[in-house]
Design a protein around this motif. Sequence first.
Motif, PDB file in Angstrom:
ATOM      1  N   MET A   1       4.756  -7.579   0.666  1.00  0.00           N
ATOM      2  CA  MET A   1       4.198  -6.425   0.002  1.00  0.00           C
ATOM      3  C   MET A   1       4.602  -5.135   0.726  1.00  0.00           C
ATOM      4  SD  MET A   1       0.385  -5.684  -1.187  1.00  0.00           S
ATOM      5  CE  MET A   1      -0.163  -4.057  -1.426  1.00  0.00           C
ATOM      6  N   GLU A   3       7.287  -4.596   2.281  1.00  0.00           N
ATOM      7  CA  GLU A   3       8.684  -4.332   1.958  1.00  0.00           C
ATOM      8  C   GLU A   3       8.816  -3.566   0.642  1.00  0.00           C
ATOM      9  OE1 GLU A   3       7.597  -7.645   2.399  1.00  0.00           O
ATOM     10  OE2 GLU A   3       7.989  -7.593   4.533  1.00  0.00           O
ATOM     11  N   ASP A   4       7.879  -3.781  -0.272  1.00  0.00           N
ATOM     12  CA  ASP A   4       7.896  -3.092  -1.561  1.00  0.00           C
ATOM     13  C   ASP A   4       7.510  -1.622  -1.440  1.00  0.00           C
ATOM     14  OD1 ASP A   4       8.550  -5.522  -2.722  1.00  0.00           O
ATOM     15  OD2 ASP A   4       6.469  -6.023  -3.180  1.00  0.00           O
ATOM     16  N   ALA A   5       6.862  -1.253  -0.332  1.00  0.00           N
ATOM     17  CA  ALA A   5       6.374   0.106  -0.159  1.00  0.00           C
ATOM     18  C   ALA A   5       7.339   0.987   0.618  1.00  0.00           C
ATOM     19  CB  ALA A   5       5.028   0.080   0.552  1.00  0.00           C
ATOM     20  N   THR A   7      11.275   2.343   1.608  1.00  0.00           N
ATOM     21  CA  THR A   7      12.645   2.517   1.122  1.00  0.00           C
ATOM     22  C   THR A   7      13.628   1.925   2.133  1.00  0.00           C
ATOM     23  OG1 THR A   7      12.950   4.654   2.189  1.00  0.00           O
ATOM     24  CG2 THR A   7      12.006   4.673  -0.033  1.00  0.00           C
ATOM     25  N   ASN A   8      14.894   1.882   1.758  1.00  0.00           N
ATOM     26  CA  ASN A   8      15.934   1.386   2.668  1.00  0.00           C
ATOM     27  C   ASN A   8      16.074   2.259   3.912  1.00  0.00           C
ATOM     28  OD1 ASN A   8      16.509  -0.693   0.916  1.00  0.00           O
ATOM     29  ND2 ASN A   8      18.140   0.425  -0.132  1.00  0.00           N
ATOM     30  N   LYS A  13       7.812   4.866  -0.081  1.00  0.00           N
ATOM     31  CA  LYS A  13       8.281   5.267  -1.415  1.00  0.00           C
ATOM     32  C   LYS A  13       7.448   6.447  -1.902  1.00  0.00           C
ATOM     33  CE  LYS A  13      10.342   0.956  -2.770  1.00  0.00           C
ATOM     34  NZ  LYS A  13      10.387  -0.152  -3.723  1.00  0.00           N
ATOM     35  N   ILE A  16       4.063   5.857  -3.705  1.00  0.00           N
ATOM     36  CA  ILE A  16       2.989   5.394  -2.822  1.00  0.00           C
ATOM     37  C   ILE A  16       2.479   6.550  -1.980  1.00  0.00           C
ATOM     38  CG2 ILE A  16       2.474   3.897  -0.852  1.00  0.00           C
ATOM     39  CD1 ILE A  16       4.342   1.834  -2.142  1.00  0.00           C
TER      40      ILE A  16
END
Length: 84
Positions: A1, A3-5, A7-8, A13, A16
């Motif tokens: 989870m 990792e979903d928040a 960016t590279n 993000k 969020i």
Amino acid sequence: MLEDAITNEGLLKPEILNDLYDEALELSNSIVCYLGANKNESLKGIGVELMSYYTLECNRMTTGVMQAMSWCLMQKGVSNGEMS
């Protein structure tokens, strides 16, 4: 989870970050409204010796939320390239 928040580039993000900022702002407004609405009632039964504790807790609550909001604004500036 997590990792979903992120960016590279390792930043939160934007959506969020915006949600966090909006929630912190709403919490700040709620605290101010609560303390303002209950100030007279809360202070009636409190003595002079306890007033410093009341003031300390009011400041602690608002300072914590303001620090979260400041952090969000700094992160927005970094993600927008306005600061490093």
